[in-house]
Scaffold this active site. Sequence first.
Site, short mmCIF file in Angstrom:
data_model
loop_
_atom_site.label_atom_id
_atom_site.label_comp_id
_atom_site.label_asym_id
_atom_site.label_seq_id
_atom_site.Cartn_x
_atom_site.Cartn_y
_atom_site.Cartn_z
N SER A 231 0.83 -1.20 0.00
CA SER A 231 0.00 0.00 0.00
C SER A 231 0.87 1.26 0.00
O SER A 231 1.69 1.45 -0.89
CB SER A 231 -0.96 -0.05 1.19
N ASP A 349 -9.62 -6.29 -3.60
CA ASP A 349 -9.18 -5.07 -2.93
C ASP A 349 -10.15 -3.93 -3.24
O ASP A 349 -10.37 -3.58 -4.41
CB ASP A 349 -7.77 -4.70 -3.40
N HIS A 377 -7.01 -6.39 0.10
CA HIS A 377 -5.93 -5.44 0.34
C HIS A 377 -4.85 -6.03 1.24
O HIS A 377 -3.68 -5.76 1.05
CB HIS A 377 -6.51 -4.17 0.98
#
Length: 443
Positions: A231, A349, A377
């Site tokens: 991320s 995600d 995610h």
Amino acid sequence: MLTSFMEGLLCCLTSKSTNIVVPVETSESADGYEFVEVKPGRILRVRHILPDRSVVEEPTGQGGSVSCKRKITVYRNGQLFIENLGDRASAELKTCQNGQTEPNSTVEVEQTDCGNSSPPVGIPETRKRRRKPRRTVVIDCERKISACKGTHSDVALFFIHGVGGSLDIWGSQLDFFSRLGYEVIAPDLAGHGASSAPQIAAAYTFYALAEDMKLIFNRYARKRNILIGHSYGVSFCTFLAHEYPEQIHKMVMINGGGPTALEPSLCSIFNLPTCVLHCLSPLLAWSFLKAGFAQQGAKEKQLLKENNAFNVSSFVLRAMMSGQYWPEGDEVYHAELTVPTLLVHGMHDKFVPVEEDQRMAEILIMAFLKVLEDGSHMVMMECPEAVNTLLHEFFLWEPTTPPPFNWDGPVEDWPCNGGRKRWCSYSMLAERLKVRGEGEAVV
């Protein structure tokens, strides 16, 4: 919920945050954990595992060689024009989201949205759009890429988490690769996990956190280093790859999104006062569970609890989300990277759509995109075995250097023919034909 509301009310009355992350007092290494003071009073927790190696094997193979030759031109209307000039395979695989490829390895995309861009219709229009380039970048380098085994003493793996996470989210990866003999390093970002949490918003800007990662990298780096980011942590990996291009051997981006500059959202919920966010913290945690995992059962809740994920103070969370300003990290910035990159994306995600990682794969010179259908995610926690396998195969991967060819032989035997056209460009074929006096090349 009532307890959180009362804590938030107390926060409003006292103007102080009730959830402050503080480091462990000792700075001595224990169970692989160290506490590094990157600046006076700014202490980061780092998990550093240096496995015992009974037999240290140095790399025996020469590995493969990849030529990276490309010209990147940015025009005033926002158009990004990439010309891949190399005679090797990697640069010639670039495509736009329309799925078309060109033997000349030329990519023409819009910086705003590649999928919605339309190619120029006529030559006059093309010339008009490309009349005044704003910036031109030429990349001409050759990288030698070899396999990275855990027994190699010159290899180090760096794991960098994202907003709201901690080094504990990498638990499965750290244990897996340390057992294979790899040296692993995973820091807690400031305000996360057991690192110190300064009560000043400027401590959580992108540049402040990136400087922390530079200091951590310089402290633990080996000759060949592999960066693994998740991320927001992907942005710090690309930053380090730009700062230390000779030391970064490979890179892994997990649900990192597209090659766009980081900029805080003006309409974000994180712009609310800290005390209000603190009152909403149970709702935020529930929303993160719903969006971060493909399944939302007891197992996923336990994973969040055990891995200390999304357990940061409201002040830190607000400062992190409002401090993501990185204008240099645009598409050209990413297109300049020459490090081999593996992109891993969880299909479910809800934070990062798969189109963004596809866009990143298009911009990077040498990228491989792998999509896991069962992940979201937090895919490294949901599918640890699959992620570990993908990463390990990528660490051991090395390109195959094509053998030398006899250019005086028949044209049919050249690498551009027989289904191996990607080994040389059309311009290279045309030049060979011209030298031999066999006329002009025909596509």
